[in-house]
Design a protein around this motif. Sequence first.
Motif, PDB file in Angstrom:
ATOM      1  N   LEU A  38      91.781  28.533 109.915  1.00 14.12           N
ATOM      2  CA  LEU A  38      91.758  27.429 110.869  1.00 14.12           C
ATOM      3  C   LEU A  38      93.131  26.907 111.269  1.00 14.12           C
ATOM      4  N   LEU A  39      94.091  26.989 110.381  1.00 17.73           N
ATOM      5  CA  LEU A  39      95.413  26.451 110.686  1.00 17.73           C
ATOM      6  C   LEU A  39      96.307  27.524 111.295  1.00 17.73           C
ATOM      7  N   PRO A  40      97.156  27.163 112.250  1.00 19.50           N
ATOM      8  CA  PRO A  40      98.123  28.132 112.781  1.00 19.50           C
ATOM      9  C   PRO A  40      98.993  28.669 111.646  1.00 19.50           C
ATOM     10  N   GLN A  41      99.189  29.968 111.618  1.00 22.47           N
ATOM     11  CA  GLN A  41      99.931  30.575 110.503  1.00 22.47           C
ATOM     12  C   GLN A  41     101.371  30.070 110.424  1.00 22.47           C
ATOM     13  N   LYS A  42     101.916  29.639 111.536  1.00 25.74           N
ATOM     14  CA  LYS A  42     103.255  29.063 111.519  1.00 25.74           C
ATOM     15  C   LYS A  42     103.270  27.785 110.668  1.00 25.74           C
ATOM     16  N   VAL A  43     102.230  27.002 110.794  1.00 28.18           N
ATOM     17  CA  VAL A  43     102.123  25.759 110.021  1.00 28.18           C
ATOM     18  C   VAL A  43     101.876  26.072 108.545  1.00 28.18           C
ATOM     19  N   VAL A  44     101.042  27.061 108.289  1.00 24.92           N
ATOM     20  CA  VAL A  44     100.775  27.485 106.910  1.00 24.92           C
ATOM     21  C   VAL A  44     102.073  27.910 106.237  1.00 24.92           C
ATOM     22  N   ALA A  45     102.885  28.682 106.953  1.00 18.80           N
ATOM     23  CA  ALA A  45     104.155  29.153 106.405  1.00 18.80           C
ATOM     24  C   ALA A  45     105.137  27.998 106.212  1.00 18.80           C
ATOM     25  N   GLU A  46     105.174  27.098 107.162  1.00 25.63           N
ATOM     26  CA  GLU A  46     106.109  25.961 107.100  1.00 25.63           C
ATOM     27  C   GLU A  46     105.901  25.121 105.846  1.00 25.63           C
ATOM     28  N   HIS A  47     104.650  24.947 105.449  1.00 22.66           N
ATOM     29  CA  HIS A  47     104.338  24.135 104.266  1.00 22.66           C
ATOM     30  C   HIS A  47     104.057  24.976 103.030  1.00 22.66           C
ATOM     31  N   ASN A  48     104.232  26.281 103.157  1.00 19.79           N
ATOM     32  CA  ASN A  48     103.999  27.187 102.033  1.00 19.79           C
ATOM     33  C   ASN A  48     102.591  27.006 101.456  1.00 19.79           C
ATOM     34  N   LEU A  49     101.623  26.832 102.347  1.00 18.58           N
ATOM     35  CA  LEU A  49     100.249  26.577 101.905  1.00 18.58           C
ATOM     36  C   LEU A  49      99.600  27.807 101.271  1.00 18.58           C
ATOM     37  N   ALA A  50     100.051  28.994 101.678  1.00 15.55           N
ATOM     38  CA  ALA A  50      99.474  30.216 101.112  1.00 15.55           C
ATOM     39  C   ALA A  50      99.704  30.282  99.603  1.00 15.55           C
ATOM     40  N   SER A  51     100.820  29.718  99.146  1.00 18.38           N
ATOM     41  CA  SER A  51     101.104  29.744  97.706  1.00 18.38           C
ATOM     42  C   SER A  51     100.094  28.901  96.928  1.00 18.38           C
ATOM     43  N   GLN A  52      99.546  27.868  97.584  1.00 20.84           N
ATOM     44  CA  GLN A  52      98.516  27.066  96.920  1.00 20.84           C
ATOM     45  C   GLN A  52      97.286  27.910  96.612  1.00 20.84           C
ATOM     46  N   LEU A  53      96.971  28.804  97.535  1.00 22.33           N
ATOM     47  CA  LEU A  53      95.773  29.627  97.366  1.00 22.33           C
ATOM     48  C   LEU A  53      95.909  30.613  96.214  1.00 22.33           C
ATOM     49  N   ASP A  54      97.138  30.857  95.772  1.00 19.89           N
ATOM     50  CA  ASP A  54      97.347  31.737  94.608  1.00 19.89           C
ATOM     51  C   ASP A  54      96.822  31.094  93.328  1.00 19.89           C
ATOM     52  N   HIS A  55      96.584  29.778  93.374  1.00 17.38           N
ATOM     53  CA  HIS A  55      96.166  29.057  92.173  1.00 17.38           C
ATOM     54  C   HIS A  55      94.663  28.784  92.134  1.00 17.38           C
ATOM     55  N   VAL A  56      93.934  29.303  93.109  1.00 19.64           N
ATOM     56  CA  VAL A  56      92.482  29.109  93.127  1.00 19.64           C
ATOM     57  C   VAL A  56      91.798  30.444  93.409  1.00 19.64           C
ATOM     58  N   THR A  57      90.557  30.557  92.981  1.00 17.11           N
ATOM     59  CA  THR A  57      89.772  31.776  93.205  1.00 17.11           C
ATOM     60  C   THR A  57      88.391  31.410  93.725  1.00 17.11           C
ATOM     61  N   PRO A  58      87.769  32.284  94.511  1.00 12.83           N
ATOM     62  CA  PRO A  58      86.410  31.991  94.999  1.00 12.83           C
ATOM     63  C   PRO A  58      85.422  31.902  93.843  1.00 12.83           C
ATOM     64  N   SER A  59      84.428  31.057  93.972  1.00 13.56           N
ATOM     65  CA  SER A  59      83.403  30.928  92.932  1.00 13.56           C
ATOM     66  C   SER A  59      82.437  32.106  92.998  1.00 13.56           C
ATOM     67  N   ALA A  60      81.448  32.074  92.133  1.00 10.82           N
ATOM     68  CA  ALA A  60      80.517  33.194  91.994  1.00 10.82           C
ATOM     69  C   ALA A  60      79.676  33.406  93.253  1.00 10.82           C
ATOM     70  N   ALA A  61      79.380  34.681  93.516  1.00 11.63           N
ATOM     71  CA  ALA A  61      78.416  35.025  94.558  1.00 11.63           C
ATOM     72  C   ALA A  61      77.031  35.131  93.914  1.00 11.63           C
ATOM     73  N   HIS A  62      76.007  35.197  94.750  1.00 13.33           N
ATOM     74  CA  HIS A  62      74.655  35.193  94.203  1.00 13.33           C
ATOM     75  C   HIS A  62      73.705  35.949  95.126  1.00 13.33           C
ATOM     76  N   ALA A  63      72.548  36.281  94.584  1.00 13.18           N
ATOM     77  CA  ALA A  63      71.435  36.807  95.377  1.00 13.18           C
ATOM     78  C   ALA A  63      70.272  35.840  95.216  1.00 13.18           C
ATOM     79  N   SER A  64      69.580  35.561  96.315  1.00 12.80           N
ATOM     80  CA  SER A  64      68.438  34.635  96.288  1.00 12.80           C
ATOM     81  C   SER A  64      67.197  35.337  96.836  1.00 12.80           C
ATOM     82  N   LEU A  65      66.120  35.251  96.096  1.00 17.04           N
ATOM     83  CA  LEU A  65      64.848  35.806  96.546  1.00 17.04           C
ATOM     84  C   LEU A  65      63.938  34.659  96.968  1.00 17.04           C
ATOM     85  N   TYR A  66      63.584  34.642  98.248  1.00 24.23           N
ATOM     86  CA  TYR A  66      62.714  33.601  98.792  1.00 24.23           C
ATOM     87  C   TYR A  66      61.300  34.168  98.916  1.00 24.23           C
ATOM     88  N   ILE A  67      60.355  33.487  98.271  1.00 20.52           N
ATOM     89  CA  ILE A  67      58.997  34.018  98.156  1.00 20.52           C
ATOM     90  C   ILE A  67      57.997  33.062  98.808  1.00 20.52           C
TER      91      ILE A  67
END
Length: 528
Positions: A299-328
């Motif tokens: 969502l953010l312009p990559q120039k802005v991401v680079a200016e604030h070094n926001l990508a480095s913040q993402l190095d400290h977090v990981t996506p949570s678990a994925a799942h499968a759901s069965l709807y009956i």
Amino acid sequence: MIQSYKKKHQLLEHYDVILIGSGMGCLAAAACLTKEGKKVLVLERHTTAGGYTHVFKRRGYEWDVGIHYIGEVNKEQGVLRRMFDYVTDSELKWADMGEVYDRIVIGNKTYDFPKGVENWKNAMKGYFPEEEKAIDRYVDLVFEVSKFSRQYFAEKAMPGYVQKLAGSRMRKSYLKYASRTTLSVLQELTSNEELIKVLTGQYGDYGLPPSRSSFAMHISISKHYFGGGCFPVGGSSRIAETVDSVIENGGGTILINAEVAEVMIENNKATGVRLQDGKEIHGDLIISGTGILNTYKKLLPQKVVAEHNLASQLDHVTPSAAHASLYIGLIGTPEELNLPKANFWIYPDDLDHDKCVERFEKDMDAPFPVVYISFPSAKDPTWNERYPGKSTIDIITVMPYDIFKKWEDKRWKKRGADYEALKEKIAQRLLEVLYQKLPQVKGKIDCYELSSPVTTRHFMNYEQGELYGIDHNPDRYKQRFLQPKTPIKNFYLTGQDVVSAGVAGALFAGFLTASTIIKKNIVKDRLF
């Protein structure tokens, strides 16, 4: 009402606040800011508003995709109940699930979680009479750490100078436990592995087994349900419907089929959004509830991401678990099928939670590490009026994203025979687990549909089909950037990543973000 999202709206050229995403965080923030006199616009890329609170309908049935039960709303004076009442003008009603809200099943043994702290403690002591001291200390610790959380989260909404002066002190007590794993803390209380497995029997509510999860996340779930579980009367779609009424009455709008391509930034100041169709909408304040990974990567312009070094913040977090759901979907009322209101959490009995997960990650033909079964049609007192002669069941299990990764770029419903065959294999295995616990539903199933991690990716816009935003591991709680404020003026964050997993965490995040913006504690000043 929810149908009004499909009507054509006359968009304004300028709004006080534009919110990206219509999950619980954005809905709550939008309602709070509406009540502060702000004109808000909520933009949702999907065809239905509500994020994980929305429902989908197929073949004459309705399924709730993310709401299975909510705690701490059965008492009108409770904080969470007051928060829901505030953003819905008390139009959202709740149905109590009864005396038992969760059943932890380990092999052939079942451990009921009854509502009420003393009832819960007595039940656990009945199952583990030799562990009375450990159980008492555990409950004391749940409330002790929960009390510490108030200052920890309040600090996130403080002005910068207050954070510098008092932030470290406000975070210290909570971080003592938040920075430790659930397993490490519980092992200090008891050496009984079966008790630890039972105490962590709701780990699916935040997606990480005991050796990977933060103890702070674990205790927030435990405390959340001590008073019992509730379900929205009329189904989880009532959440978005009732919040929409508050927003609409305040002159705001929720707009669906409105995907944001980029947040517009000028001189380090957010000024509006650009939609996928090229239309630009301007606003004084912009809030993203799409998760920090999506926000900074897409969502953010990559120039802005680079200016604030926001990508480095993402190095400290990981996506949570994925799942499968069965709807009956089933033929027969919940009463005719003898469906319970309590949820089942079903686990293998040969290994602890962590080893069960590790085994499945290496071999998907191994036993499921957890199978969660919910009976939404039995929980909603209006179900039989809305869907006479029918019932629904949801079954969820963890599912590594990599198993489905090769289909991530294929169109929904056009992913091929191999994909459908894999889904059917998983569905049949989950049905077998269901039949073992509720044999009476065999032969009553009218239809079923399995949702895979790539389906979640398609509809919820989470890169790896994650269910709870970023992981709730110990490192997460140390990250100072997980707060409403960002380095970009007039640009804020909300949702699960700001506070914690689930609808309650996202609701709290919405209040926190709104409080940060108006520089008032909305919970304290408006609710009490």
